[in-house]
Design an enzyme around this catalytic site. Sequence first.
Site, mmCIF file in Angstrom:
data_model
loop_
_atom_site.group_PDB
_atom_site.id
_atom_site.type_symbol
_atom_site.label_atom_id
_atom_site.label_comp_id
_atom_site.label_asym_id
_atom_site.label_seq_id
_atom_site.Cartn_x
_atom_site.Cartn_y
_atom_site.Cartn_z
ATOM 1 N N ARG A 62 1.086 -1.444 0.227
ATOM 2 C CA ARG A 62 0.155 -0.071 -0.051
ATOM 3 C C ARG A 62 0.678 1.604 -0.223
ATOM 4 O O ARG A 62 1.961 1.641 0.823
ATOM 5 C CB ARG A 62 -0.805 0.136 1.728
ATOM 6 C CG ARG A 62 -2.276 1.070 0.964
ATOM 7 C CD ARG A 62 -2.804 1.062 1.960
ATOM 8 N NE ARG A 62 -3.788 0.147 1.661
ATOM 9 C CZ ARG A 62 -5.532 -0.318 2.853
ATOM 10 N NH1 ARG A 62 -5.277 0.770 3.713
ATOM 11 N NH2 ARG A 62 -5.738 -1.459 2.455
ATOM 12 N N SER A 158 -8.528 0.664 0.578
ATOM 13 C CA SER A 158 -9.756 1.141 1.627
ATOM 14 C C SER A 158 -10.065 2.199 2.159
ATOM 15 O O SER A 158 -10.696 2.554 0.742
ATOM 16 C CB SER A 158 -8.911 0.536 1.913
ATOM 17 O OG SER A 158 -9.997 0.075 3.429
ATOM 18 N N ASP A 315 -17.053 1.787 3.735
ATOM 19 C CA ASP A 315 -15.909 3.250 2.911
ATOM 20 C C ASP A 315 -15.477 2.432 1.917
ATOM 21 O O ASP A 315 -16.580 1.311 1.109
ATOM 22 C CB ASP A 315 -14.380 2.382 4.330
ATOM 23 C CG ASP A 315 -13.998 1.018 4.105
ATOM 24 O OD1 ASP A 315 -14.638 0.597 3.495
ATOM 25 O OD2 ASP A 315 -13.104 0.712 4.011
ATOM 26 N N ASP A 317 -13.889 0.371 0.027
ATOM 27 C CA ASP A 317 -14.008 -0.812 -0.703
ATOM 28 C C ASP A 317 -14.844 -2.206 -0.126
ATOM 29 O O ASP A 317 -14.927 -2.995 0.191
ATOM 30 C CB ASP A 317 -13.262 -0.957 -0.291
ATOM 31 C CG ASP A 317 -12.399 -1.911 1.228
ATOM 32 O OD1 ASP A 317 -12.423 -0.745 1.463
ATOM 33 O OD2 ASP A 317 -11.707 -2.701 1.340
ATOM 34 N N LYS A 430 -12.954 -8.492 7.317
ATOM 35 C CA LYS A 430 -14.339 -7.953 7.488
ATOM 36 C C LYS A 430 -15.034 -7.656 6.183
ATOM 37 O O LYS A 430 -14.298 -7.655 5.616
ATOM 38 C CB LYS A 430 -13.280 -7.053 8.062
ATOM 39 C CG LYS A 430 -12.841 -5.733 7.076
ATOM 40 C CD LYS A 430 -11.980 -5.044 7.857
ATOM 41 C CE LYS A 430 -11.140 -3.783 7.607
ATOM 42 N NZ LYS A 430 -9.836 -4.781 6.970
#
Length: 607
Positions: A62, A158, A315, A317, A430
């Site tokens: 990331r 994300s 959020d 994504d 999640k």
Amino acid sequence: MAVKISVNTGNIELDNKINEWLKWNKDAVAEHEIQELLLNNNNKVLFNLFLKRLEFGTAGLRGCMGPGYSQMNDLVIVQTGQGLSMYLLDSIVDVTEKGVIIGYDGRHCSKRFAELTAAIFVARNIKVYLFSKVVPTPFIPYGVLKYKCAAGIMITASHNPKNDNGYKVYWENGAQIISPHDKEIQKYILKNLEPMESSWEVTKVHHSSLYQDPWDDVMQSYFNDLKETVLYPEVNKNTILKFTYTPMHGVGYQYMTAAFNAANFKPFIVVEEQKLPDPEFPTVKFPNPEEGKSALDLSIQVADKNSSSVILANDPDADRLACATKMKNDEWYIFSGNELGALLGWWMMHKYQVQHPDTDFSNVYMLASTVSSKILASMAKHEGFNFEETLTGFKWMGNRTVELEKMGKVVLFAYEEAIGFMCGSKVRDKDGISAGMHIAELSAYLETMGLTLHDLLNEIYTQYGHHISKNSYWICHEPSVIKKIFERLRTYSGKPNTYPTNILNGKYIIIGVRDLTTGYDNTKPENTAVLPTSKSSQMITFTFKNGLVITLRTSGTEPKIKYYSELCASPDEQDIEALKGILDEMVSAVVMEFLQPEINCLLPRIS
């Protein structure tokens, strides 16, 4: 691409790396950016771009998008894909038949990065399930299990700022990778840096017999699975509640629409300005619903205008969920991640009890990260199910779920305080879509009794005890000072493993110390911690006799010493103001006595 400018920074190693990158790169815009830096003799920036490298970790990659080896770009994606594909070929039997599943969000370059990744796997004769449109991150771990894939890859950053992107990897068990996979993948990347010509051939992917678009199949399967969990479809159909939803300029709208349909709800009210994917995230400073009211301003306006009393927010994504409810005084209450964890934990327990009236809870588990609330632990003691905590991050909860299910256990629910929730185990990560549907279901169920989510939260705390938190951080730019602070706590009496035993001259007694840097835990046999340890980060948890648990830890990405505190009161202690006073007093004492901000020149959090 041919090098169009001479490279002479005065640093031979840097020159070689720049020339190498320019030789391998095929992005004209990126090349132009490097030429500008060279013309302006911006050697400091060039040094950071080419002599540092984005390192593959358990969260994958990331970083900011841009040229060089330390940013996200086509060449870095190709190198990563080449390394990962070779690692899978060497690690997993039948990887060519099992294949990989690849998805992407609505950020700049996400689709391009996904197609490059697919091209690499197809070139190595590995089957590829590549989604034809943007999808929520949970579709990747779900798809890994559905198709029995060797791995899953999601291109997403994300809720990060708009200039970032990421590359997230799931293993064949449907959970995020953990060590040693990350370290091995990094080694394979470094052994496969030179791009093969076939790695760039994205146009061949869709014509390959190895390519399959799983979108229709996964849509039907995922939402059928979700529909099977719905407890009271008629209650949902007839509810008078109006829900407002925002996908925060991300991918969630189509998928939350399908979730509401699966649960038999009427359509929600959508925040039109944030309805469709937009990589610029134009209406929010940060596309992160965890930011609270500042991120939900538009949602609150829309909800007020439409007489809606519950707001759901994903959020970008759609793997996280935020929620707010309108109070009787017309103010909006935004639930914390811990409060939503308590509500969803209660609801998943209720559903299980209704669906399995003769089953005891001895085989049932709920999980939470170690810095999340202990409310599930209190519920477990009272109701008889099992509770376990893991290290921070769903990679740990997902992999622990795999282990428990292999032992024949049922994992009902897992969560972390950063608004991440796993309802059931069809997705071992999640999932903000399923969590949103479950919260909507719970709201509709409560409404039939004249109750709200906030009312239930109060009932939970009345029954299981108040759990009040206070989390913050101090800033320290000197690693040596941070190390000194934690080493002092480990040698408090001048010897190793002699930690503080109290605060405020004995007013509050410490009964447990767990140090996940060294592996010391005086609550376990032989003083040895059960949870995994990491010498590269600092993390000490103190448990007090009166129920306070406070964790001091460093951040892996920022110059911060964070603290997470929670006072877990017994059910007979209902004076919330008195409990808040005790919490404030104890946290202040821990900060002053253990962190010593003035002596160590720590900077306070900027509110």
